[in-house]
Motif scaffolding. Structure first.
Motif, PDB file in Angstrom:
ATOM      1  N   ALA A 673      -7.461  33.555  19.328  1.00 17.49           N
ATOM      2  CA  ALA A 673      -6.357  33.746  20.256  1.00 17.49           C
ATOM      3  C   ALA A 673      -6.041  35.227  20.363  1.00 17.49           C
ATOM      4  CB  ALA A 673      -5.151  32.970  19.797  1.00 17.49           C
ATOM      5  N   ASP A 674      -6.475  35.993  19.389  1.00 16.07           N
ATOM      6  CA  ASP A 674      -6.032  37.368  19.330  1.00 16.07           C
ATOM      7  C   ASP A 674      -7.210  38.331  19.212  1.00 16.07           C
ATOM      8  OD1 ASP A 674      -4.534  39.573  19.256  1.00 16.07           O
ATOM      9  OD2 ASP A 674      -3.603  39.182  17.317  1.00 16.07           O
ATOM     10  N   MET A 675      -7.799  38.640  20.345  1.00 12.27           N
ATOM     11  CA  MET A 675      -8.881  39.621  20.351  1.00 12.27           C
ATOM     12  C   MET A 675      -8.364  40.964  19.856  1.00 12.27           C
ATOM     13  SD  MET A 675     -10.964  41.100  23.589  1.00 12.27           S
ATOM     14  CE  MET A 675     -11.988  39.748  24.057  1.00 12.27           C
ATOM     15  N   ASN A 676      -7.080  41.172  20.151  1.00 12.42           N
ATOM     16  CA  ASN A 676      -6.408  42.410  19.773  1.00 12.42           C
ATOM     17  C   ASN A 676      -6.608  42.758  18.298  1.00 12.42           C
ATOM     18  OD1 ASN A 676      -4.836  44.565  20.219  1.00 12.42           O
ATOM     19  ND2 ASN A 676      -3.191  43.402  21.201  1.00 12.42           N
ATOM     20  N   ALA A 677      -6.384  41.772  17.431  1.00  9.59           N
ATOM     21  CA  ALA A 677      -6.475  42.011  15.988  1.00  9.59           C
ATOM     22  C   ALA A 677      -7.905  42.356  15.600  1.00  9.59           C
ATOM     23  CB  ALA A 677      -6.008  40.776  15.231  1.00  9.59           C
ATOM     24  N   THR A 678      -8.853  41.658  16.217  1.00 12.43           N
ATOM     25  CA  THR A 678     -10.257  41.913  15.889  1.00 12.43           C
ATOM     26  C   THR A 678     -10.649  43.325  16.300  1.00 12.43           C
ATOM     27  OG1 THR A 678     -10.537  39.614  16.539  1.00 12.43           O
ATOM     28  CG2 THR A 678     -12.526  40.848  16.064  1.00 12.43           C
ATOM     29  N   VAL A 679     -10.223  43.687  17.494  1.00 17.57           N
ATOM     30  CA  VAL A 679     -10.602  45.002  18.007  1.00 17.57           C
ATOM     31  C   VAL A 679      -9.907  46.111  17.219  1.00 17.57           C
ATOM     32  CG1 VAL A 679     -10.600  46.488  20.037  1.00 17.57           C
ATOM     33  CG2 VAL A 679     -11.069  44.063  20.293  1.00 17.57           C
ATOM     34  N   ALA A 680      -8.707  45.810  16.706  1.00 18.89           N
ATOM     35  CA  ALA A 680      -7.950  46.829  15.965  1.00 18.89           C
ATOM     36  C   ALA A 680      -8.745  47.360  14.771  1.00 18.89           C
ATOM     37  CB  ALA A 680      -6.612  46.246  15.502  1.00 18.89           C
ATOM     38  N   THR A 681      -9.551  46.490  14.160  1.00 21.55           N
ATOM     39  CA  THR A 681     -10.341  46.949  13.004  1.00 21.55           C
ATOM     40  C   THR A 681     -11.346  48.003  13.447  1.00 21.55           C
ATOM     41  OG1 THR A 681     -11.945  45.170  13.356  1.00 21.55           O
ATOM     42  CG2 THR A 681     -10.165  44.725  11.803  1.00 21.55           C
ATOM     43  N   LEU A 682     -11.931  47.795  14.634  1.00 24.99           N
ATOM     44  CA  LEU A 682     -12.893  48.779  15.147  1.00 24.99           C
ATOM     45  C   LEU A 682     -12.177  50.078  15.511  1.00 24.99           C
ATOM     46  CD1 LEU A 682     -15.751  49.580  16.172  1.00 24.99           C
ATOM     47  CD2 LEU A 682     -15.134  48.567  18.368  1.00 24.99           C
ATOM     48  N   THR A 683     -11.031  49.924  16.170  1.00 23.34           N
ATOM     49  CA  THR A 683     -10.270  51.112  16.570  1.00 23.34           C
ATOM     50  C   THR A 683      -9.943  51.969  15.346  1.00 23.34           C
ATOM     51  OG1 THR A 683      -9.306  49.739  18.289  1.00 23.34           O
ATOM     52  CG2 THR A 683      -8.282  51.875  17.930  1.00 23.34           C
ATOM     53  N   ALA A 684      -9.524  51.304  14.263  1.00 18.98           N
ATOM     54  CA  ALA A 684      -9.162  52.039  13.041  1.00 18.98           C
ATOM     55  C   ALA A 684     -10.370  52.795  12.505  1.00 18.98           C
ATOM     56  CB  ALA A 684      -8.624  51.068  11.999  1.00 18.98           C
ATOM     57  N   LYS A 685     -11.525  52.106  12.514  1.00 18.20           N
ATOM     58  CA  LYS A 685     -12.749  52.733  11.998  1.00 18.20           C
ATOM     59  C   LYS A 685     -13.131  53.943  12.853  1.00 18.20           C
ATOM     60  CE  LYS A 685     -15.839  49.578  11.223  1.00 18.20           C
ATOM     61  NZ  LYS A 685     -17.057  48.778  11.196  1.00 18.20           N
ATOM     62  N   VAL A 686     -13.025  53.774  14.163  1.00 14.24           N
ATOM     63  CA  VAL A 686     -13.399  54.850  15.081  1.00 14.24           C
ATOM     64  C   VAL A 686     -12.451  56.036  14.910  1.00 14.24           C
ATOM     65  CG1 VAL A 686     -13.570  55.483  17.522  1.00 14.24           C
ATOM     66  CG2 VAL A 686     -14.523  53.316  16.726  1.00 14.24           C
ATOM     67  N   LYS A 687     -11.178  55.723  14.647  1.00 11.52           N
ATOM     68  CA  LYS A 687     -10.208  56.805  14.435  1.00 11.52           C
ATOM     69  C   LYS A 687     -10.634  57.668  13.252  1.00 11.52           C
ATOM     70  CE  LYS A 687      -5.594  55.875  16.142  1.00 11.52           C
ATOM     71  NZ  LYS A 687      -4.327  55.231  15.844  1.00 11.52           N
ATOM     72  N   GLU A 688     -11.075  56.979  12.201  1.00 11.70           N
ATOM     73  CA  GLU A 688     -11.529  57.705  11.006  1.00 11.70           C
ATOM     74  C   GLU A 688     -12.698  58.622  11.346  1.00 11.70           C
ATOM     75  OE1 GLU A 688     -12.557  55.383   7.554  1.00 11.70           O
ATOM     76  OE2 GLU A 688     -10.674  54.255   7.745  1.00 11.70           O
ATOM     77  N   LEU A 689     -13.603  58.110  12.197  1.00 11.60           N
ATOM     78  CA  LEU A 689     -14.784  58.893  12.568  1.00 11.60           C
ATOM     79  C   LEU A 689     -14.431  60.037  13.506  1.00 11.60           C
ATOM     80  CD1 LEU A 689     -17.250  55.930  13.175  1.00 11.60           C
ATOM     81  CD2 LEU A 689     -17.449  57.622  11.369  1.00 11.60           C
ATOM     82  N   GLY A 690     -13.282  59.935  14.146  1.00 13.46           N
ATOM     83  CA  GLY A 690     -12.859  60.967  15.089  1.00 13.46           C
ATOM     84  C   GLY A 690     -13.404  60.714  16.476  1.00 13.46           C
ATOM     85  N   PRO A 691     -12.955  61.487  17.446  1.00 10.95           N
ATOM     86  CA  PRO A 691     -13.406  61.277  18.824  1.00 10.95           C
ATOM     87  C   PRO A 691     -14.907  61.492  18.970  1.00 10.95           C
ATOM     88  CG  PRO A 691     -11.835  63.111  18.672  1.00 10.95           C
ATOM     89  CD  PRO A 691     -12.047  62.614  17.290  1.00 10.95           C
ATOM     90  N   SER A 692     -15.494  60.802  19.911  1.00 13.51           N
ATOM     91  CA  SER A 692     -16.933  60.958  20.143  1.00 13.51           C
ATOM     92  C   SER A 692     -17.234  62.410  20.500  1.00 13.51           C
ATOM     93  CB  SER A 692     -17.373  60.055  21.292  1.00 13.51           C
ATOM     94  OG  SER A 692     -18.616  60.470  21.785  1.00 13.51           O
TER      95      SER A 692
END
Lengths: 697, 222
Positions: A673-692
């Motif tokens: 029901a909540d794609m948001n929560a799933t995607v949030a894990t990726l967003t957090a990881k990408v934040k750590e890696l910094g902008p492309s």
């Protein structure tokens, strides 16, 4: 230079059976697919294009398309009619009734249409769009013919009819009601250059059996018309027996129930398996308490002192009607019995009222008391006079009348331009073949979405609409059952090198090799897209969602995801499951602005190139959301998607961008029901890696 | 067919580093089938290189093309204009294609993007194995259709060696011992007596050892 096959000589592709079965050849596949993707406006546009009465057909079309739907061979047909309905219900009327359709330069010629039923309205619509001055005559006060005076309200509310007629008025069509045309010749002398006779079949017929002329012996069409005209008919306490087993008989029976009848029975010649009414109509009547007595012929109406007491019947074995119209049947001896009732309504057929035709026979009639026409051009025996619909064919479907209206309009236009009307009629399309057992065995079984209906007890007590229509989510789910017949993968024979990848990978075992190149057999392809994504020669393209379309979508998604202060995340979301059975628009609205999804019908369509393209365009993170393993719509599309994601992750690691920026999510159609929560894990990881670090100039 | 494997991207990046405008050129036959250098691989490699270039803040251009076979003059002549416009061509063909380009375009830098690996086949989708060494002197008629040159690490003509362990090769325990396979298949064919004869030394001059090989068909020459 090579021994490859030549491309097919003709460019005409066979059409799916639904499109061929529709007399108007509506692009059923097109609008169902648009709904499967959540694009309801596009669905309306497609459904409206060949049909000036889509709102009406969405509710009461006999949908021969569903009868021919190839999903019948798998489980149940796609709910095409209900999908058309939802497309009309969600259509924004401000966009107009006929988005994209044009009106031609005004012409001087006047055309008369006799009868404002579906055939007449369609011809009027087409001719008005061509620029002709059109006048429609009808003998009743309201427009619509059988739509107004035949179909009961609980199936077709009259507001729906008005919704369709209002735009016809705006086209400049002149409507003359309460006007029964009695002299066609006079019309032609009066400045009308052509006429279309679309008078329908408004006359019910009684069988010639004793006592059929008693006051309590009624006739179907007259009964339905009286109800529609608002005449107060009180059937309280009455025991009604309807003679006949067709769709009109069902309409009569259910209308009688709603007028308060204590009991409504039906009886007919046919057996319960050969009864001509549609199965769903019979089921609804049975639900409402109508009793059916099959395999009976009617000998006389039993009466005492002029009061009907019942109908004397004999049990028969009925095989059909002979060419003469007489029933082919055996009567069983000593089976005579009386079905009790106090009101009989004949619903054993109807025909056109042709008493208005010229007495000199210049508009010839057939032996079946219909108007004689050239079946291609619909020209009658009188020059300039054309006819179509029930008055020509006997009782048909609304969509048949609409198709006849189109045909007549083309003919009349040709006639008025001095052309041969036969030369302007399109040829019949070629139809796709049947699904093979092997293909069927691989197709995922999916239950048909049930049409929400009004409560049985409530609906018996009123003329309120029975079918309530699908919600958006139900409609998308129902549309996603479509097999997209005939619009799958195509092989460019110039590029194919017969590497056999498609042959090996297709979950439906469809591709074959023909003289040195692969062929994705059009009859069998399920449009899963796996062959196109895996082909190393890029020799296979999809009819829908090809590389160009996808690149456009990816470009738009990256652009929108960027500039929101958060990492730009682009997701490829499988429409079958990624939104967890919710409305994608609702889920998308809940996603943060930096997360944008590109919808795909199966994650197996997501090419490695799409993933790379998103990064190339500057996405900070990318994900693919597919179904859980084992529940893919296309057997293993999601498995291949996961393999591709793993491969591209490796590539990204190699070039130093970081494979961690890419993820595959396997989601359940029920629980996510909540794609948001799933995607949030990726967003957090990408934040750590910094902008492309990919910088686009 | 010729099987190849794309080079690691880092190596490719090094090769192309001096050039601003690179044509990534695929070959539509063998390397396409081995998923190393067809139109799709060209697109993926070009996309990856574009990403890497953009990450480095550079303005390199990568154009893409694929010809039916880079080992034919006619096919590589057909893209002369694209080749001329590029500073360098990154060829994803086998070594034959790379050299054909180098020969046809003497002033152009031609770089290999794949390692040409062997003559072989896909035993299953995605699994390619070597089957032939192009030794120029085929012995398959004597060895039950199983090649001891290509499939035995020692190219033994009279095997197996003592390193054959439970049917596997001592060099790589995942590899079947070719001589075990030959023995088993000769048994099936009722030809085990063939093993009684000692195979004489092979004429290796027909292999690479005799220098570059050439086939001339006078009857076909134009």
């Amino acid at each position: 230079m090579t021994d490859k096959r030549d491309p097919p000589a003709t460019s005409a592709e066979p059409l799916p059976p639904c499109v061929v079965a529709c007399p108007a050849h509506t692009d059923v596949r097109g609008y169902v697919r648009a709904i499967a993707r959540g694009d309801f406006e596009e669905a309306y546009r497609i459904a409206r294009e060949p049909n000036p009465l889509p709102y009406i057909c969405g509710k009461v079309c006999a949908h021969p398309c569903e009868t021919k739907c190839r999903r019948n061979d798998v489980d149940e047909p796609v709910a095409i009619c209900a999908l058309k309905r939802v497309a009309t219900e969600l259509h924004d009327p401000r966009k107009g009734h006929a988005p994209g359709l044009s009106v031609g330069e005004p012409k001087e010629e006047k055309v008369a249409i006799i009868g404002a039923g579906p055939g007449g309205l369609t011809a009027a619509h087409d001719l008005a769009r061509m620029g002709y001055k059109v006048t429609v005559f009808d003998s009743y006060p309201q427009l619509g013919g059988t739509l107004q005076y035949g179909i009961p309200l609980y199936r077709l509310p009259r507001e729906t009819v008005e919704t369709e007629i209002a735009p016809l008025r705006e086209l400049g069509i002149e409507f003359v009601t309460n006007k029964r045309i009695t002299d066609v010749d006079a019309l032609l002398k009066d400045g009308f250059r052509a006429a279309f006779l679309a008078v329908g079949s408004q006359l019910g017929r009684k069988l010639r059996i004793p006592n059929a002329d008693l006051p309590d012996v009624w006739v179907n069409m007259e009964f339905l018309r009286k109800v529609a005209l608002g005449e107060k008919l009180d059937l309280a306490g009455r025991h009604v027996l309807v003679l006949g087993g067709g769709n009109v008989a069902i309409d009569v029976a259910r209308t009688a129930l709603r007028l308060g009848a204590k009991q409504v029975d039906m009886t007919c010649l046919e057996s319960c398996t050969t009864q001509p009414a549609h199965a769903w109509e019979i089921a609804e009547a049975l639900d409402e308490g109508v009793q059916m007595f099959h395999d009976r012929t009617f000998k006389e109406i039993v009466a005492e002192n002029g009061k009907v007491k019942g109908v004397r019947c004999v049990t028969v074995s009925f095989r059909g009607f002979l060419p003469t119209g007489a029933p082919d049947m055996d009567e069983f001896p000593e089976t005579e019995h009386v079905l009790p009732c106090d009101l009989v309504i004949f619903a054993t057929g109807q025909g056109p009222d042709l008493s208005f035709l010229p007495q000199d026979g210049s508009v010839a009639q057939t032996r079946r008391r219909t108007i004689e026409v050239n079946p291609v051009t619909l020209a009658t025996t009188k020059p300039g006079v054309f006819a179509g619909g029930d008055a020509v064919t006997g009782v048909g479907f609304i969509i048949d009348a609409i198709a006849a209206g189109h045909r007549a309009a083309r003919s009349i236009d040709a006639f008025l331009r001095g052309l041969d009307p036969a030369s302007v009629q399109p040829s019949e399309p070629e139809e796709l073949g049947d699904l093979k057992e092997k293909t069927i065995s691989h197709i995922r079984r999916l239950a048909r979405e049930e049409m929400p209906k009004a409560d049985v007890e409530e609906r018996k007590a009123s003329f309120a609409e029975v079918d309530l229509g699908y919600t958006r989510v139900q409609a998308m789910r129902a549309a996603q059952r479509c097999l997209t017949c005939g619009a799958g993968a195509k092989v460019d024979t110039d590029k194919c090198i017969a590497c056999l990848t498609c042959v090996r990978i297709c979950p439906y075992e469809v591709p074959i090799l023909v003289r040195g190149t692969a062929e994705v057999v059009v009859d069998q392809c399920q449009a899963c897209g796996l062959c196109a994504t895996e082909c190393p020669a890029k020799a296979i393209s999809m009819t829908f969602d090809n590389d160009d379309d996808m690149t456009k979508d990816i470009r738009a998604a990256v652009r929108k995801a960027k500039g929101n202060g958060e990492p730009a995340i682009v997701g490829f979301a499988c429409l079958y499951c990624a939104y967890g059975g919710n409305d994608p628009n609702v889920i998308k609205a809940k996603l943060p602005k930096n997360v944008r999804t590109v919808d795909v019908l199966c994650s197996g369509k997501v090419d490695e190139l799409y993933l790379l393209k998103a990064f190339e365009l500057g996405a900070d993170g990318v994900f693919v959301a597919g179904c859980l393993e084992g529940v893919c719509h296309n057997e293993k599309g999601n498995v291949h998607a996961a393999q591709r994601v793993a491969y591209v992750k490796k590539l990204l690691d190699e070039i130093g961008l970081g494979g961690a920026r890419l993820e595959m999510f396997n989601l359940s159609p029920q629980s996510c029901a909540d794609m948001n929560a799933t995607v949030a894990t990726l967003t957090a990881k990408v934040k750590e890696l910094g902008p492309s670090p990919v910088r686009r100039s | 067919m010729i099987k190849a494997k794309q080079k690691p991207i880092a190596e490719i990046q090094q090769l192309i580093a001096p050039y601003n405008n690179v044509l990534v050129l695929g070959c539509g036959t063998c390397v396409t089938i081995s998923f190393a250098g067809g139109e799709k691989e060209v697109a993926m490699l070009a996309s990856s290189l574009r990403i890497a270039s953009a990450m480095a803040g550079k303005q390199h251009t990568f154009t893409e093309a694929t010809v039916q076979r880079q080992c034919e003059w006619e096919f590589i002549d057909a893209i002369a204009n694209q080749i001329k416009r590029a500073d360098a061509v990154l060829s994803l063909a086998c070594g034959v294609g790379v050299q054909a380009l180098a020969e046809r375009y003497p002033d152009k830098v031609i770089l290999p993007g794949v390692n040409t690996t062997f003559l072989g086949m896909a035993v299953e989708h995605g699994v390619l194995v070597e089957r032939c060494r192009a030794c120029g002197d085929c012995v398959l008629g004597l060895t039950a259709g199983i090649c001891p040159i290509a499939r035995c690490a020692k190219n033994l003509l009279n095997g197996p060696c003592g390193g054959s362990q439970s049917g596997k090769c001592e060099v790589n325990p995942e590899t079947d011992c070719a001589w075990q396979l030959i023995y088993d298949r000769l048994g099936r064919l009722g030809q085990l007596d063939r093993l009684d004869a000692i195979m004489p030394p092979k004429d290796w001059s027909k292999d690479y050892d005799g220098g570059p090989r050439k086939i001339v068909r006078e009857d076909l020459k134009l």
